[in-house]
Structures are given as structure tokens and as C-alpha cells.
Design an enzyme around this catalytic site. Structure first.
Site, PDB file in Angstrom:
ATOM      1  N   ASP A  31       0.852  -1.189   0.000  1.00  0.00           N
ATOM      2  CA  ASP A  31       0.000   0.000   0.000  1.00  0.00           C
ATOM      3  C   ASP A  31       0.890   1.242   0.000  1.00  0.00           C
ATOM      4  O   ASP A  31       1.893   1.305   0.724  1.00  0.00           O
ATOM      5  CB  ASP A  31      -0.917  -0.016   1.228  1.00  0.00           C
ATOM      6  CG  ASP A  31      -2.067   0.958   1.088  1.00  0.00           C
ATOM      7  OD1 ASP A  31      -3.217   0.508   1.000  1.00  0.00           O
ATOM      8  OD2 ASP A  31      -1.810   2.189   1.057  1.00  0.00           O
ATOM      9  N   ASN A  86     -12.991  -3.174   2.497  1.00  0.00           N
ATOM     10  CA  ASN A  86     -13.988  -2.106   2.566  1.00  0.00           C
ATOM     11  C   ASN A  86     -14.928  -2.228   1.371  1.00  0.00           C
ATOM     12  O   ASN A  86     -14.474  -2.412   0.237  1.00  0.00           O
ATOM     13  CB  ASN A  86     -13.301  -0.741   2.563  1.00  0.00           C
ATOM     14  CG  ASN A  86     -12.497  -0.513   3.830  1.00  0.00           C
ATOM     15  OD1 ASN A  86     -12.912  -0.906   4.920  1.00  0.00           O
ATOM     16  ND2 ASN A  86     -11.332   0.101   3.698  1.00  0.00           N
ATOM     17  N   VAL A  95     -11.008   3.213  -3.434  1.00  0.00           N
ATOM     18  CA  VAL A  95     -10.662   2.734  -4.782  1.00  0.00           C
ATOM     19  C   VAL A  95     -11.674   1.660  -5.146  1.00  0.00           C
ATOM     20  O   VAL A  95     -11.791   0.639  -4.453  1.00  0.00           O
ATOM     21  CB  VAL A  95      -9.225   2.174  -4.836  1.00  0.00           C
ATOM     22  CG1 VAL A  95      -8.917   1.677  -6.248  1.00  0.00           C
ATOM     23  CG2 VAL A  95      -8.204   3.232  -4.411  1.00  0.00           C
ATOM     24  N   HIS A  99     -10.337  -5.053  -3.379  1.00  0.00           N
ATOM     25  CA  HIS A  99      -8.991  -5.290  -2.841  1.00  0.00           C
ATOM     26  C   HIS A  99      -9.088  -5.740  -1.397  1.00  0.00           C
ATOM     27  O   HIS A  99      -9.988  -5.341  -0.665  1.00  0.00           O
ATOM     28  CB  HIS A  99      -8.109  -4.041  -2.947  1.00  0.00           C
ATOM     29  CG  HIS A  99      -8.736  -2.793  -2.401  1.00  0.00           C
ATOM     30  ND1 HIS A  99      -9.699  -2.083  -3.099  1.00  0.00           N
ATOM     31  CD2 HIS A  99      -8.567  -2.137  -1.234  1.00  0.00           C
ATOM     32  CE1 HIS A  99     -10.070  -1.034  -2.380  1.00  0.00           C
ATOM     33  NE2 HIS A  99      -9.407  -1.049  -1.241  1.00  0.00           N
ATOM     34  N   ILE A 100      -8.148  -6.558  -1.010  1.00  0.00           N
ATOM     35  CA  ILE A 100      -8.060  -7.008   0.381  1.00  0.00           C
ATOM     36  C   ILE A 100      -6.801  -6.395   0.986  1.00  0.00           C
ATOM     37  O   ILE A 100      -5.697  -6.554   0.446  1.00  0.00           O
ATOM     38  CB  ILE A 100      -7.978  -8.544   0.480  1.00  0.00           C
ATOM     39  CG1 ILE A 100      -9.138  -9.194  -0.277  1.00  0.00           C
ATOM     40  CG2 ILE A 100      -7.984  -8.975   1.954  1.00  0.00           C
ATOM     41  CD1 ILE A 100      -9.107 -10.720  -0.261  1.00  0.00           C
ATOM     42  N   HIS A 101      -7.002  -5.696   2.112  1.00  0.00           N
ATOM     43  CA  HIS A 101      -5.855  -5.156   2.855  1.00  0.00           C
ATOM     44  C   HIS A 101      -5.311  -6.250   3.776  1.00  0.00           C
ATOM     45  O   HIS A 101      -6.090  -6.937   4.460  1.00  0.00           O
ATOM     46  CB  HIS A 101      -6.294  -4.007   3.781  1.00  0.00           C
ATOM     47  CG  HIS A 101      -6.819  -2.797   3.085  1.00  0.00           C
ATOM     48  ND1 HIS A 101      -6.068  -1.663   2.899  1.00  0.00           N
ATOM     49  CD2 HIS A 101      -8.047  -2.507   2.578  1.00  0.00           C
ATOM     50  CE1 HIS A 101      -6.796  -0.729   2.306  1.00  0.00           C
ATOM     51  NE2 HIS A 101      -8.019  -1.220   2.101  1.00  0.00           N
TER      52      HIS A 101
HETATM   53  P1  AMP Z   1      -9.717   1.538   0.404  1.00  0.00           P
HETATM   54  O1  AMP Z   1      -9.796   2.810   1.205  1.00  0.00           O
HETATM   55  O2  AMP Z   1     -10.161   0.314   1.137  1.00  0.00           O
HETATM   56  O3  AMP Z   1     -10.432   1.703  -0.924  1.00  0.00           O
HETATM   57  O4  AMP Z   1      -8.196   1.293   0.120  1.00  0.00           O
HETATM   58  C1  AMP Z   1      -7.516   1.843  -0.955  1.00  0.00           C
HETATM   59  C2  AMP Z   1      -6.059   1.748  -0.636  1.00  0.00           C
HETATM   60  O5  AMP Z   1      -5.325   1.909  -1.810  1.00  0.00           O
HETATM   61  C3  AMP Z   1      -5.563   2.808   0.360  1.00  0.00           C
HETATM   62  O6  AMP Z   1      -5.011   2.164   1.501  1.00  0.00           O
HETATM   63  C4  AMP Z   1      -4.518   3.558  -0.450  1.00  0.00           C
HETATM   64  O7  AMP Z   1      -3.419   3.981   0.323  1.00  0.00           O
HETATM   65  C5  AMP Z   1      -4.113   2.540  -1.488  1.00  0.00           C
HETATM   66  N1  AMP Z   1      -3.568   3.078  -2.717  1.00  0.00           N
HETATM   67  C6  AMP Z   1      -4.085   4.083  -3.478  1.00  0.00           C
HETATM   68  N2  AMP Z   1      -3.307   4.296  -4.549  1.00  0.00           N
HETATM   69  C7  AMP Z   1      -2.295   3.385  -4.480  1.00  0.00           C
HETATM   70  C8  AMP Z   1      -1.160   3.111  -5.298  1.00  0.00           C
HETATM   71  N3  AMP Z   1      -0.908   3.794  -6.411  1.00  0.00           N
HETATM   72  N4  AMP Z   1      -0.312   2.109  -4.914  1.00  0.00           N
HETATM   73  C9  AMP Z   1      -0.549   1.424  -3.789  1.00  0.00           C
HETATM   74  N5  AMP Z   1      -1.610   1.644  -2.977  1.00  0.00           N
HETATM   75  C10 AMP Z   1      -2.468   2.620  -3.316  1.00  0.00           C
END
Ligand code: AMP
Length: 113
Positions: A31, A86, A95, A99-101
Site C-alpha cells: 500500500d 472495505n 478505490v 482489494h483485500i488489505h
Molecule cells: P480503500 O480505502 O479500502 O479503498 O483502500 C484503498 C487503498 O489503496 C488505500 O489504503 C490507499 O493507500 C491505497 N492506494 C491508493 N493508490 C495506491 C497506489 N498507487 N499504490 C498502492 N496503494 C495505493
């Protein structure tokens, strides 16, 4: 149809990432704004907006994403981690590509914010 997101650009190789894994179905990368000492994301190559849009046909893919994330976590010698997905703006999704954190390396709080 999913709008072109930053993650789609990562999949397409149009913008760089710190890649941890790639296969036919997914990519994992760090991330960009880590919320813990370890914070990476596992995303499907299939353009799915969120868990809300998943169908039964995506069951194997969802399992694969979790399995790959766990494999990466174990390769980093982690024993404890938190997974977060999320779904929707109010949950914190920013985004709109599934995606899985995977977060680790610090004590996690509960309940989450
Ligand atoms: P969410 O808030 O669950 O949609 O998570 C989106 C995640 O994507 C956030 O933790 C951001 O920091 C991460 N993110 C956004 N742009 C990038 C990128 N270019 N490379 C890596 N992570 C990203």
C-alpha cells in the site's frame, strides 16, 4: 463496467507498484500509504468493483485472493495480521476495484474505526 481506477492502471502496468506477487488471477503490492509496518493489498485482475458485485462465480477467486495474501504474510514470517475489505464509500472504500488489505506489525485495535 468498472471505471478505470488506479488499480486497473497498476494491473495494466501503466503505473508502478511495489509488487509482491502476480499470477493469472491477481496482483499483490505494498500500500502506498501504509497504515501499519506491513500493509499490502491483494487485488483481482478481474475488474470487480467490490464484494457487493461478486457472484457465486467469483467464489474461487475470492478464496484465491485470501490464500495468496496469507501466503505472502507467512513468507514475511508473520503470524498475526488483519485482513480488511472495505465495501462502499461509507465503509471507507476509496478505490472502486475490489482489494483485500493485509495489515501487520503492530497491535490492532478493536472495534475498528
Ligand atoms: P480503500 O480505502 O479500502 O479503498 O483502500 C484503498 C487503498 O489503496 C488505500 O489504503 C490507499 O493507500 C491505497 N492506494 C491508493 N493508490 C495506491 C497506489 N498507487 N499504490 C498502492 N496503494 C495505493
Amino acid at each position: 463496467m468498472i471505471k478505470t481506477t488506479i488499480f486497473q492502471k497498476i494491473i495494466n502496468g501503466e503505473i508502478p507498484c511495489e509488487k509482491l506477487h502476480e499470477d493469472e488471477f491477481c496482483i499483490a503490492f505494498n500500500d502506498i500509504a501504509a497504515q501499519a509496518p506491513v500493509h499490502f493489498l491483494v487485488i483481482p485482475k478481474k475488474p470487480i468493483i467490490s464484494l457487493f458485485e461478486c457472484t457465486k462465480d467469483d467464489s474461487d477467486l475470492l478464496g484465491h485472493l485470501l490464500f495468496i495474501g496469507s501466503k505472502i504474510a507467512k513468507s514475511k514470517k508473520l503470524k498475526d495480521w488483519r485482513t480488511v475489505i472495505n465495501t462502499g464509500e461509507e465503509s471507507g472504500q476509496t478505490v472502486f476495484h475490489l482489494h483485500i488489505h493485509f495489515l501487520s506489525g503492530r497491535k490492532m485495535n478493536w472495534p475498528p474505526g
